[in-house]
Design a protein around this motif. Structure first.
Motif, short mmCIF file in Angstrom:
data_model
loop_
_atom_site.label_atom_id
_atom_site.label_comp_id
_atom_site.label_asym_id
_atom_site.label_seq_id
_atom_site.Cartn_x
_atom_site.Cartn_y
_atom_site.Cartn_z
N GLU A 41 0.83 -1.21 0.00
CA GLU A 41 0.00 0.00 0.00
C GLU A 41 0.86 1.26 0.00
OE1 GLU A 41 -3.14 2.73 0.21
OE2 GLU A 41 -2.98 0.66 -0.50
N ILE A 42 1.91 1.30 0.86
CA ILE A 42 2.74 2.51 0.88
C ILE A 42 3.60 2.58 -0.38
CG2 ILE A 42 2.73 2.64 3.38
CD1 ILE A 42 5.48 1.47 3.47
N LYS A 43 3.92 1.44 -0.99
CA LYS A 43 4.62 1.44 -2.27
C LYS A 43 3.74 2.08 -3.34
CE LYS A 43 6.23 -1.83 -5.84
NZ LYS A 43 6.44 -3.27 -6.12
N ARG A 44 2.45 1.71 -3.34
CA ARG A 44 1.53 2.28 -4.32
C ARG A 44 1.41 3.79 -4.13
NH1 ARG A 44 -3.33 4.19 -4.31
NH2 ARG A 44 -3.63 3.70 -2.11
N LEU A 45 1.29 4.24 -2.88
CA LEU A 45 1.21 5.68 -2.62
C LEU A 45 2.46 6.41 -3.10
CD1 LEU A 45 -0.30 5.76 1.01
CD2 LEU A 45 -1.39 6.58 -1.08
N ALA A 46 3.63 5.83 -2.82
CA ALA A 46 4.88 6.49 -3.19
C ALA A 46 5.02 6.59 -4.70
CB ALA A 46 6.06 5.73 -2.58
N VAL A 47 4.74 5.52 -5.40
CA VAL A 47 4.88 5.53 -6.87
C VAL A 47 3.89 6.50 -7.49
CG1 VAL A 47 4.69 4.13 -8.95
CG2 VAL A 47 5.84 3.20 -6.94
N GLU A 48 2.67 6.53 -6.96
CA GLU A 48 1.66 7.44 -7.52
C GLU A 48 2.05 8.90 -7.33
OE1 GLU A 48 -2.14 6.66 -5.85
OE2 GLU A 48 -2.50 4.83 -7.03
N GLN A 49 2.48 9.26 -6.12
CA GLN A 49 2.74 10.68 -5.84
C GLN A 49 4.10 11.14 -6.36
OE1 GLN A 49 1.56 12.52 -2.23
NE2 GLN A 49 0.21 10.87 -1.61
N LEU A 50 5.09 10.25 -6.38
CA LEU A 50 6.42 10.66 -6.84
C LEU A 50 6.62 10.44 -8.33
CD1 LEU A 50 8.60 9.21 -3.94
CD2 LEU A 50 8.13 11.61 -4.38
N GLY A 51 5.78 9.59 -8.93
CA GLY A 51 6.00 9.20 -10.33
C GLY A 51 5.99 10.35 -11.32
N GLY A 52 5.22 11.38 -11.03
CA GLY A 52 5.13 12.49 -11.98
C GLY A 52 6.15 13.58 -11.78
#
Length: 736
Positions: A41-52
């Motif tokens: 879950e925290i991996k998903r949050l990190a990739v979503e918010q940092l990916g852009g």
């Protein structure tokens, strides 16, 4: 998803006077969620918010390059930088994909536990070419900057990740989104990009700025997810845990818990008396059944009211925003929304009612928020932000009286820092706009994530306080500049008054020729002011300037007696002093010679008319727009004040807070930033460090008599709002 009433209700409900405190919910004793699922879950949050983040680098850099070229007058700008930036844009998709993979890889390695030191910081330690040394050095500086800016949140996150590692059955691994890891991901993403030396630092700076837009919220969300899943730092076995616990230790000078409970009990008694005397707050205690029989309404349990508030928490906050704008009572708006929410949960408002303890919580939160707006300069933008927080604070008040009893309560601290960030903040500067945006994001996070866990308030308060610390440093600098500006004006005014007195003394001795009188008024007086500012009263240069004025009046008297030879000798002796005087007034050599010739010509004519020269009007104010109606000519003769109050005002010291009523009738928090050593006047500034008033003790006493000044206010906004709330209830009870 909203929990049912039975799930929220405690097996044995505490009495109204002794509710369960939110502080008793220790994370270490909560049932922990599946660590693998939490990590995903925290991996998903990190990739979503940092990916852009990589995609947002190029436009600001391009704008900066264009601005730099325009200032330098270069039509084409730095072509090499523009070409490299264009190449980066063309490869943006590949860079974004690589960056996202590196962020995800950090979590995969965390789970797989690579064999490397925990403080490896994510930066590669292999040998690099000489041309890459600057690149890696810049990465290390970036990691240091991120680590310092988010030190508190990273400390909490590291502790929780240690607990997660322990649950996974492995030693602690490095933080997958720590400062060093983010710097390393950036370096690895652009490892094969050909960057000119002038473009590389711009890219690093912009990356740090883009990270600052998302990291605070991201760290806050991940800390909240880990805490809610049961991974608290108290169970990590970390050496940092005792330090974190020590922060929450109450101040030794604070009132005892017994005193606080007594005061809170007195407050509730006043609240009950106020509510009994307020028709709008009255409720019908009975309802008619289907058979027409009058039946008593059932009092809702605390858990039921909390469940209703949780249902409504994410709804639009317009009803509360309208109430904060003055359209009705906020407590009435809360009750109306709770009534409608109860209906949605199948609790008929016609047959149920709030118990006395729940009504107290609603009324106290409503009055508290209204007092905050009445005593602090909140702009329209802040109104909706506070309206969003109304129901989360109602939920806290329903389950934890500590909100009103403990000064270190997390929700109380958060309201203090939010008020500090919002009061008088119109977003005029980039720093103020960032503060408003971060505050709005924190409020939205509280609304989205709060679920009876006070840790989210503590994390949000720490995050915003860290940002405010930077603001406070800027405010300190502004206060220093404001005090220096006022001090400079006062020194100038004092010098002008001293020079004016010296001029009056010389003009009043005897009639003078127009040339000598003009010289003394226009140039000698200005020269004396400059000497007083530079060298001070009683200095050798100051004595020389006074001697020049005396000598000219004596020479004028000798000229009137026809003693030409003596006059000529005296003028020759004074020539250098007169020239220096004219030069200090900004006159060049030719104009100075013209003035000197004019003086010689006038003093060579014994019969030239002489007269007593009128004094120019004294300048009694340092700034025409400084004080407005507070400026009083001739001391304090026109002020209406109590001398005893003025004496108390003289005891004010820097750091004390007052409240002023501005021209629009709004309360403005004002801090005593500086006391003049020359005049004893007080410099008052707002929370942004901007000057709001410079006034003497007598003027402050006059404002107090007019009701435009409130002294003895609390520094913490929550404390001041509670003080105003108690005064409001006391006045209302006295009237009833």
């Amino acid at each position: 998803m909203l929990r049912s009433v039975s799930e929220i209700a405690a097996p044995g409900r505490a009495s109204k006077g002794c509710r369960m405190s939110g502080h008793l919910r220790e994370f270490g004793h909560a049932e922990r969620s599946n660590p693998v699922g939490v990590l995903e879950e925290i991996k998903r949050l990190a990739v979503e918010q940092l990916g852009g983040v990589p995609g947002g680098l190029y436009q600001p850099i391009e704008d900066a390059l264009h601005d730099s070229a325009a200032r330098a007058g270069l039509a084409g700008g730095r072509r090499q930088d523009h070409a490299a930036l264009l190449t980066l844009r063309q490869r943006n998709s590949a860079f974004v994909m690589r960056y996202r993979q590196l962020i995800a890889q950090g979590f995969d390695e965390f789970r797989a536990l690579p064999l490397r030191p925990r403080n490896g910081a994510g930066l590669p330690l292999d040998l690099v070419g000489e041309d890459q040394l600057d690149y890696h050095y810049a990465g290390q500086k970036l990691a240091e900057s991120i680590g310092q800016r988010y030190a508190r949140q990273l400390e909490l996150l590291d502790g929780r990740l240690e607990a997660l590692s322990a649950e996974l059955g492995q030693p602690a691994a490095s933080n997958p989104i720590g400062a060093g890891r983010l710097a390393g991901a950036f370096i690895a993403t652009f490892r094969d990009a050909q960057l000119p030396d002038t473009l590389r630092p711009m890219l690093f700076r912009q990356y740090e700025q883009e990270l600052s837009r998302v990291l605070g919220d991201l760290y806050g969300r991940i800390n909240t997810v880990l805490a809610a899943a049961g991974y608290g730092i108290a169970n990590a076995g970390s050496p940092r845990a005792p330090q974190v616990a020590a922060v929450a230790k109450p101040d030794e000078t604070a009132e005892t818990p017994t005193d606080a409970h007594v005061r809170f009990g007195e407050l509730r008694e006043k609240l009950h008396a106020w509510r009994d005397g307020d028709g709008s707050a009255s409720t019908t205690r009975h309802y008619k059944s289907v058979s027409g029989q009058l039946m008593p309404k059932r009092e809702l349990r605390t858990a039921e009211v909390v469940s209703v508030a949780a249902l409504l928490q994410r709804d639009p906050p317009e009803p509360y925003a309208r109430a904060l704008a003055g359209a009705g009572s906020l407590a009435d708006a809360i009750r109306a929304e709770l009534s409608e929410g109860a209906r949605r949960l199948g609790l008929d408002p016609e047959q149920t009612q709030l118990a006395e303890g729940e009504r107290d919580a609603v009324d106290l939160v409503g009055l508290l928020f209204e007092s905050l707006f009445q005593t602090h300069a909140m702009l329209d933008r802040a109104r909706r932000l506070y309206a969003r927080l109304v129901l989360p604070y109602v939920r806290v008040a329903l389950t934890d009286d500590g909100l009103f009893l403990k000064r270190d309560h997390p929700a109380r601290r958060l309201l203090d820092v939010i008020t500090e960030a919002c009061e008088g903040n119109d977003g005029a500067t980039p720093q103020d706009r960032e503060l408003l945006e971060r505050t709005a994001g924190i409020a939205q996070r509280i609304v989205a994530d709060y679920n009876e866990d006070l840790e989210i308030f503590a994390l949000a308060a720490d995050e915003l306080d860290a940002l405010l610390e930077q603001q406070r440093k800027r405010v300190d600098l502004l206060e220093k500049r404001a005090s220096e500006a006022v001090h400079g004006k006062e020194r100038l005014l004092q010098a002008r008054l001293q020079a004016g007195a010296a001029l009056a003394q010389r003009l009043g001795k005897a009639p003078l020729t127009a040339a000598v009188g003009d010289f003394l008024v226009e140039h000698w007086q200005h020269h004396l002011v400059q000497t007083l500012l530079r060298d001070g009263l009683g200095s050798p240069r100051h004595d020389d300037v006074l001697a020049l004025g005396d000598a000219l009046t004596v020479v004028d008297g000798l000229a009137a007696q026809g003693r030409g030879a003596v006059v000529a000798d005296r003028l020759i002796a004074l020539q250098q002093a007169i020239t220096d005087c004219l030069a200090s007034c900004g006159l060049d050599e030719n104009v100075s010679q013209e003035w000197l010739v004019g003086l010689v010509r006038a003093l060579a004519q014994p019969d030239l008319p002489r007269s007593m020269r009128k004094l120019p009007p004294p300048q009694v104010a340092d700034d025409e727009t400084d004080q407005g109606p507070l400026r009083v000519v001739g001391g304090h003769a026109g002020l209406d004040f109590d001398p005893k109050v003025a004496e108390r005002m003289r005891q004010l010291v820097p750091g004390e807070w007052l409240r002023l009523l501005d021209a629009q009738g709004e309360h403005v928090a004002a801090k005593v930033a500086w006391v003049s050593p020359l005049t004893g006047r007080f410099l008052l500034v707002n929370r942004r460090g901007v000057r709001v008033l410079v006034a003497s003790a007598e003027q402050l006493a006059s404002l107090l008599a007019e009701g435009r000044l409130v002294a003895g206010t609390e520094q913490a906004p929550f404390d001041e709002a509670m003080r105003q709330l108690q005064q409001r209830l006391s006045r209302a009870v006295g009237q009833n």
